[in-house]
Design a protein around this motif. Structure first.
Motif, PDB file in Angstrom:
ATOM      1  N   PHE A   1       4.254   7.215   2.650  1.00 55.72           N
ATOM      2  CA  PHE A   1       4.433   5.981   3.408  1.00 55.72           C
ATOM      3  C   PHE A   1       4.074   4.781   2.550  1.00 55.72           C
TER       4      PHE A   1
ATOM      5  N   TYR B   1       0.849  -1.196   0.000  1.00 51.57           N
ATOM      6  CA  TYR B   1       0.000   0.000   0.000  1.00 51.57           C
ATOM      7  C   TYR B   1       0.888   1.250   0.000  1.00 51.57           C
TER       8      TYR B   1
ATOM      9  N   ARG C   1       1.023  11.774   3.486  1.00 50.78           N
ATOM     10  CA  ARG C   1       0.583  12.775   4.451  1.00 50.78           C
ATOM     11  C   ARG C   1       1.112  14.126   4.012  1.00 50.78           C
TER      12      ARG C   1
ATOM     13  N   TYR D   1       0.593   5.387   0.955  1.00 52.04           N
ATOM     14  CA  TYR D   1      -0.170   6.443   1.614  1.00 52.04           C
ATOM     15  C   TYR D   1       0.652   7.730   1.548  1.00 52.04           C
TER      16      TYR D   1
ATOM     17  N   GLU E   1      -4.267  14.642   7.434  1.00 50.64           N
ATOM     18  CA  GLU E   1      -4.312  13.223   7.736  1.00 50.64           C
ATOM     19  C   GLU E   1      -3.523  12.421   6.707  1.00 50.64           C
ATOM     20  N   ILE E   2      -3.179  11.215   7.084  1.00 49.17           N
ATOM     21  CA  ILE E   2      -2.524  10.285   6.183  1.00 49.17           C
ATOM     22  C   ILE E   2      -3.600   9.728   5.257  1.00 49.17           C
TER      23      ILE E   2
ATOM     24  N   PHE F   1      -4.800   7.364   1.879  1.00 50.24           N
ATOM     25  CA  PHE F   1      -4.552   6.205   1.037  1.00 50.24           C
ATOM     26  C   PHE F   1      -4.350   6.637  -0.399  1.00 50.24           C
TER      27      PHE F   1
ATOM     28  N   PHE G   1       4.220  -0.549   8.395  1.00 55.25           N
ATOM     29  CA  PHE G   1       4.575   0.648   7.641  1.00 55.25           C
ATOM     30  C   PHE G   1       6.091   0.862   7.634  1.00 55.25           C
ATOM     31  N   GLY G   2       6.537   1.485   6.557  1.00 57.06           N
ATOM     32  CA  GLY G   2       7.911   1.948   6.491  1.00 57.06           C
ATOM     33  C   GLY G   2       8.054   3.295   7.163  1.00 57.06           C
TER      34      GLY G   2
ATOM     35  N   HIS H   1      -3.296   0.330  -3.597  1.00 57.30           N
ATOM     36  CA  HIS H   1      -3.066  -0.994  -3.035  1.00 57.30           C
ATOM     37  C   HIS H   1      -2.730  -1.964  -4.155  1.00 57.30           C
TER      38      HIS H   1
END
Lengths: 116, 113
Positions: free
Chosen positions: B91, B33, B37, B35, B42-43, B45, B104-105, B48
């Motif tokens: 992310f 996935y 920010r 994402y 907010e983070i 999406f 998450f990375g 995917h």
């Protein structure tokens, strides 16, 4: 559409004090709920998650969260904070993965500052 | 096990240039996935992958963004040409079974000047 509200942008607590971070969500079905933490220079680390069962969920680092369906809330708590808990905390909601939609919706985050 | 690795950790580019972000998921994780920010928000999406296929790309902001996952291993996210509003932290996350959660990375901080 799903949404998450974290009403507190910034919270300051004293070391050793208790902590509660608020999270309210909007979701049309049974939600899949998460709390993540991001320390400076680090990635998002999963603290805990909930999708069924006991509504009080225990996580790592002494954190817990309680799912209250009637209040659409999933607040994060810790009885005694440590200086190392200073970080940014994110609440997120998603559909149960079995429903085929796996994207998470995050709140805007709460920055936690710890004072000696 | 090794975590999700993203690089570069930081990138500063000029408006109009191209940038490619890379994500190496945890070995064996079919789900990947992306994402983003944007500062103070907010983070959100972006998309995917399941193996090399795009399962959901509903969050991609526009056609300046191109994500690939050749061979179902690592993924790249290219922004071409970059605009000021693309600045933010990108992310990547992976999972084998989403009921276990997502890893998450540490993110790539992109600054477009």
């Amino acid at each position: 559409a799903q949404s998450v509200t974290q009403p507190d942008i910034h919270i300051t607590v004293s070391e050793g004090a208790s902590l509660e971070l608020r999270c309210n969500y909007s979701y049309g079905a049974t939600p899949y709920l998460f709390w993540y933490v991001q320390s400076p220079g680090q990635g998002l680390q999963l603290l805990l998650k909930y999708f069924s069962g006991d509504t009080l969920v225990q996580g790592i680092k002494g954190f817990e969260a309680e799912f209250k369906r009637s209040q659409s809330s999933f607040n994060l708590r810790k009885p005694s904070v440590h200086w190392s808990d200073a970080a940014e905390y994110f609440c997120a909601v998603g559909a149960h993965p079995n429903f085929g939609n796996e994207k998470l919706t995050f709140g805007t985050g709460t920055r936690l500052t710890i004072i000696p | 096990e090794a975590g999700v690795t993203q690089f570069p950790s930081h990138s500063v580019i000029e408006k109009g240039q191209t940038v490619t972000l890379r994500c190496d998921p945890i070995s064996g994780h079919d789900n990947l996935y992306w994402y983003r920010r944007v500062m103070g928000k907010e983070i959100k999406f972006l998309l995917h992958f399941v193996k090399e296929s795009k399962q959901d790309e509903s969050g991609m902001p526009n056609n300046r963004f191109l994500a690939e996952r050749t061979g179902g291993t690592y993924s790249t996210l290219k922004v071409q040409p970059a605009e000021l509003e693309d600045s933010g932290v990108y992310f990547c996350a992976s999972s084998q079974d989403p009921t276990w959660g997502y890893t998450f990375g540490s993110g790539t901080r992109l600054t477009v000047v």
